[in-house]
Motif scaffolding. Structure first.
Motif, PDB file in Angstrom:
ATOM      1  N   PRO A   1       0.900  -1.182   0.087  1.00  0.00           N
ATOM      2  CA  PRO A   1       0.073   0.158   0.064  1.00  0.00           C
ATOM      3  C   PRO A   1       0.809   1.231   0.115  1.00  0.00           C
ATOM      4  CG  PRO A   1      -0.761  -1.508   1.628  1.00  0.00           C
ATOM      5  CD  PRO A   1       0.626  -2.276   1.244  1.00  0.00           C
ATOM      6  N   HIS A   2       0.394   2.264  -0.568  1.00  0.00           N
ATOM      7  CA  HIS A   2       1.037   3.579  -0.854  1.00  0.00           C
ATOM      8  C   HIS A   2       0.443   4.540   0.132  1.00  0.00           C
ATOM      9  CE1 HIS A   2       3.585   3.015  -4.564  1.00  0.00           C
ATOM     10  NE2 HIS A   2       2.869   1.869  -4.771  1.00  0.00           N
ATOM     11  N   CYS A   3       0.828   4.316   1.392  1.00  0.00           N
ATOM     12  CA  CYS A   3       0.229   5.016   2.574  1.00  0.00           C
ATOM     13  C   CYS A   3       1.280   6.101   3.217  1.00  0.00           C
ATOM     14  CB  CYS A   3      -0.341   4.078   3.509  1.00  0.00           C
ATOM     15  SG  CYS A   3      -1.734   3.232   3.026  1.00  0.00           S
ATOM     16  N   LYS A   4       1.592   6.834   2.332  1.00  0.00           N
ATOM     17  CA  LYS A   4       3.054   7.717   2.713  1.00  0.00           C
ATOM     18  C   LYS A   4       2.900   8.481   4.243  1.00  0.00           C
ATOM     19  CE  LYS A   4       4.000   7.912  -1.958  1.00  0.00           C
ATOM     20  NZ  LYS A   4       3.983   8.848  -3.124  1.00  0.00           N
ATOM     21  N   ILE A   5       1.522   8.611   4.713  1.00  0.00           N
ATOM     22  CA  ILE A   5       1.590   9.185   5.967  1.00  0.00           C
ATOM     23  C   ILE A   5       0.907   8.381   7.076  1.00  0.00           C
ATOM     24  CG2 ILE A   5       1.319  11.787   5.025  1.00  0.00           C
ATOM     25  CD1 ILE A   5      -1.890  11.550   5.358  1.00  0.00           C
ATOM     26  N   LEU A   6       0.956   7.293   6.893  1.00  0.00           N
ATOM     27  CA  LEU A   6       0.401   6.090   7.707  1.00  0.00           C
ATOM     28  C   LEU A   6       1.166   6.332   9.021  1.00  0.00           C
ATOM     29  CD1 LEU A   6      -1.839   4.000   8.298  1.00  0.00           C
ATOM     30  CD2 LEU A   6      -0.210   2.501   7.533  1.00  0.00           C
ATOM     31  N   SER A   7       0.589   6.538  10.043  1.00  0.00           N
ATOM     32  CA  SER A   7       1.468   6.646  11.431  1.00  0.00           C
ATOM     33  C   SER A   7       1.497   5.343  12.362  1.00  0.00           C
ATOM     34  CB  SER A   7       1.181   7.797  12.288  1.00  0.00           C
ATOM     35  OG  SER A   7       0.023   7.684  12.546  1.00  0.00           O
ATOM     36  N   THR A   8       0.011   4.960  12.366  1.00  0.00           N
ATOM     37  CA  THR A   8      -0.319   3.669  13.064  1.00  0.00           C
ATOM     38  C   THR A   8      -0.764   2.322  12.430  1.00  0.00           C
ATOM     39  OG1 THR A   8      -0.856   5.194  14.859  1.00  0.00           O
ATOM     40  CG2 THR A   8      -1.538   2.961  15.089  1.00  0.00           C
ATOM     41  N   LEU A   9      -0.476   1.230  12.640  1.00  0.00           N
ATOM     42  CA  LEU A   9      -0.870   0.132  12.165  1.00  0.00           C
ATOM     43  C   LEU A   9      -1.197  -1.034  13.205  1.00  0.00           C
ATOM     44  CD1 LEU A   9      -1.750  -1.700   9.724  1.00  0.00           C
ATOM     45  CD2 LEU A   9       0.453  -2.178   9.084  1.00  0.00           C
ATOM     46  N   TRP A  10      -2.298  -1.528  13.451  1.00  0.00           N
ATOM     47  CA  TRP A  10      -2.601  -2.273  14.490  1.00  0.00           C
ATOM     48  C   TRP A  10      -2.953  -3.715  13.532  1.00  0.00           C
ATOM     49  CZ3 TRP A  10      -5.481   0.984  18.479  1.00  0.00           C
ATOM     50  CH2 TRP A  10      -4.701   1.809  18.994  1.00  0.00           C
ATOM     51  N   LEU A  11      -2.244  -4.643  13.777  1.00  0.00           N
ATOM     52  CA  LEU A  11      -2.781  -6.184  13.283  1.00  0.00           C
ATOM     53  C   LEU A  11      -2.755  -7.067  14.503  1.00  0.00           C
ATOM     54  CD1 LEU A  11      -0.534  -6.352  10.231  1.00  0.00           C
ATOM     55  CD2 LEU A  11      -3.040  -5.768  10.342  1.00  0.00           C
ATOM     56  N   LEU A  12      -2.842  -6.382  15.574  1.00  0.00           N
ATOM     57  CA  LEU A  12      -2.931  -7.312  16.869  1.00  0.00           C
ATOM     58  C   LEU A  12      -4.216  -8.404  17.037  1.00  0.00           C
ATOM     59  CD1 LEU A  12      -3.735  -5.628  20.095  1.00  0.00           C
ATOM     60  CD2 LEU A  12      -3.401  -4.333  18.213  1.00  0.00           C
ATOM     61  N   ILE A  13      -3.799  -9.303  17.645  1.00  0.00           N
ATOM     62  CA  ILE A  13      -4.847 -10.261  18.278  1.00  0.00           C
ATOM     63  C   ILE A  13      -5.442 -10.856  16.856  1.00  0.00           C
ATOM     64  CG2 ILE A  13      -6.966 -11.082  19.606  1.00  0.00           C
ATOM     65  CD1 ILE A  13      -6.477  -8.472  21.187  1.00  0.00           C
ATOM     66  N   ALA A  14      -4.435 -11.175  15.856  1.00  0.00           N
ATOM     67  CA  ALA A  14      -4.718 -11.769  14.579  1.00  0.00           C
ATOM     68  C   ALA A  14      -4.154 -13.252  14.506  1.00  0.00           C
ATOM     69  CB  ALA A  14      -4.367 -10.934  13.360  1.00  0.00           C
ATOM     70  N   ASP A  15      -4.747 -14.095  15.475  1.00  0.00           N
ATOM     71  CA  ASP A  15      -4.087 -15.353  15.472  1.00  0.00           C
ATOM     72  C   ASP A  15      -3.850 -16.151  14.618  1.00  0.00           C
ATOM     73  OD1 ASP A  15      -4.284 -14.860  18.463  1.00  0.00           O
ATOM     74  OD2 ASP A  15      -6.378 -15.889  18.484  1.00  0.00           O
ATOM     75  N   ASP A  16      -4.524 -15.876  13.495  1.00  0.00           N
ATOM     76  CA  ASP A  16      -4.339 -16.717  12.032  1.00  0.00           C
ATOM     77  C   ASP A  16      -3.376 -15.928  11.176  1.00  0.00           C
ATOM     78  OD1 ASP A  16      -6.226 -18.297  12.894  1.00  0.00           O
ATOM     79  OD2 ASP A  16      -7.816 -17.304  11.729  1.00  0.00           O
ATOM     80  N   LEU A  17      -2.805 -14.867  11.335  1.00  0.00           N
ATOM     81  CA  LEU A  17      -1.748 -14.286  10.892  1.00  0.00           C
ATOM     82  C   LEU A  17      -0.561 -14.557  10.875  1.00  0.00           C
ATOM     83  CD1 LEU A  17      -1.247 -11.953   8.421  1.00  0.00           C
ATOM     84  CD2 LEU A  17      -0.992 -10.512  10.528  1.00  0.00           C
ATOM     85  N   MET A  18      -0.020 -15.352   9.725  1.00  0.00           N
ATOM     86  CA  MET A  18       1.279 -16.138   9.768  1.00  0.00           C
ATOM     87  C   MET A  18       2.250 -15.534   9.243  1.00  0.00           C
ATOM     88  SD  MET A  18       0.157 -18.767  11.467  1.00  0.00           S
ATOM     89  CE  MET A  18       1.563 -20.278  10.987  1.00  0.00           C
ATOM     90  N   ARG A  19       2.038 -14.566   8.123  1.00  0.00           N
ATOM     91  CA  ARG A  19       3.174 -14.114   7.466  1.00  0.00           C
ATOM     92  C   ARG A  19       2.702 -12.737   6.775  1.00  0.00           C
ATOM     93  NH1 ARG A  19       5.415 -14.475   2.080  1.00  0.00           N
ATOM     94  NH2 ARG A  19       3.520 -14.989   1.274  1.00  0.00           N
ATOM     95  N   ILE A  20       3.848 -11.941   6.896  1.00  0.00           N
ATOM     96  CA  ILE A  20       3.744 -10.376   6.064  1.00  0.00           C
ATOM     97  C   ILE A  20       4.700 -10.572   4.967  1.00  0.00           C
ATOM     98  CG2 ILE A  20       4.153  -7.996   6.326  1.00  0.00           C
ATOM     99  CD1 ILE A  20       3.153  -8.341   9.418  1.00  0.00           C
ATOM    100  N   THR A  21       4.361  -9.990   3.728  1.00  0.00           N
ATOM    101  CA  THR A  21       5.225 -10.020   2.471  1.00  0.00           C
ATOM    102  C   THR A  21       6.048  -9.172   2.964  1.00  0.00           C
ATOM    103  OG1 THR A  21       3.391  -8.612   1.579  1.00  0.00           O
ATOM    104  CG2 THR A  21       3.118 -11.004   1.385  1.00  0.00           C
ATOM    105  N   GLU A  22       7.294  -9.500   1.981  1.00  0.00           N
ATOM    106  CA  GLU A  22       8.525  -8.338   1.992  1.00  0.00           C
ATOM    107  C   GLU A  22       8.124  -7.154   1.647  1.00  0.00           C
ATOM    108  OE1 GLU A  22      11.972  -7.193   3.042  1.00  0.00           O
ATOM    109  OE2 GLU A  22      11.430  -9.208   3.356  1.00  0.00           O
ATOM    110  N   CYS A  23       7.160  -6.764   0.738  1.00  0.00           N
ATOM    111  CA  CYS A  23       6.975  -5.531   0.084  1.00  0.00           C
ATOM    112  C   CYS A  23       6.082  -4.656   0.745  1.00  0.00           C
ATOM    113  CB  CYS A  23       6.726  -5.599  -1.306  1.00  0.00           C
ATOM    114  SG  CYS A  23       5.302  -6.505  -1.707  1.00  0.00           S
TER     115      CYS A  23
END
Length: 190
Positions: free
Chosen positions: A132-154
């Motif tokens: 994502p082209h989110c140039k001013i994103l300051s906060t990203l919360w992916l917590l309590i995502a028990d099924d999330l196993m992987r985040i891609t390199e890009c």
């Protein structure tokens, strides 16, 4: 001071309905976001944070939970804050809605997003080509995502302003190397 209180209460609306958060954890977020920076000493920042929390409780924007060690936002206040932020399109809040797939880049990851909350969902991975082209994103919360196993390199490549990244209570075993390029990152929770 009223603008600061409004911003802080908007930040709290990123949590799911009826979510109780530790007061100190919330203050950690505020410090990382730069909401509490008038004082130099760390203890003074926490003291200031507790003063602000008490003001939010006294104004009925937050309420005490779990014997006073946590706070939560009243449902009506949270719904109002989410309605206000939906008009500006600066927040993407999909916390506790049970998503099975990660939100699509074209439809939802707007360039002017400032905060994203994807707490308590069920997606297993972020699509491999998503950056994502989110140039001013300051906060990203992916917590309590028990099924999330992987985040891609890009995934983090275009998030240069990211200050707070919360991946706690997820099953991610390895972070992508692109996390090391997040030079403004002040708080990483695993």
């Amino acid at each position: 001071m009223s603008t600061a209180i409004t911003n802080l209460s908007m930040d709290y609306a990123l949590y799911p309905e009826d979510f109780a958060i530790s007061k100190d954890r919330l203050i950690d977020y505020w410090i990382a976001e730069g909401f509490i920076e008038e004082v130099k000493n760390t203890q003074a920042k926490y003291d200031r944070g507790h003063i602000i929390l008490n003001m939010l409780v006294n104004c009925c924007l937050l309420e005490r939970a779990k014997y006073g060690c946590c706070v939560k936002m009243h449902d009506l206040i949270r719904d109002t804050v989410l309605w206000i932020t939906s008009e500006s399109r600066l927040f993407m809040v999909k916390s506790g809605v049970g998503l099975l797939e990660f939100p699509g880049e074209q439809a939802e990851w707007k360039e002017n997003l400032e905060k994203v909350s994807l707490i308590r969902n069920f997606f297993e991975q972020i699509p491999s080509n998503m950056s994502p082209h989110c140039k001013i994103l300051s906060t990203l919360w992916l917590l309590i995502a028990d099924d999330l196993m992987r985040i891609t390199e890009c995934f983090f490549v275009h998030m240069h302003c990211l200050k707070v990244l919360n991946l706690s209570s997820s099953n991610i075993e390895v972070l992508p190397n692109s996390v090391s390029d997040l030079t403004n990152l002040k708080l990483l929770l695993l």
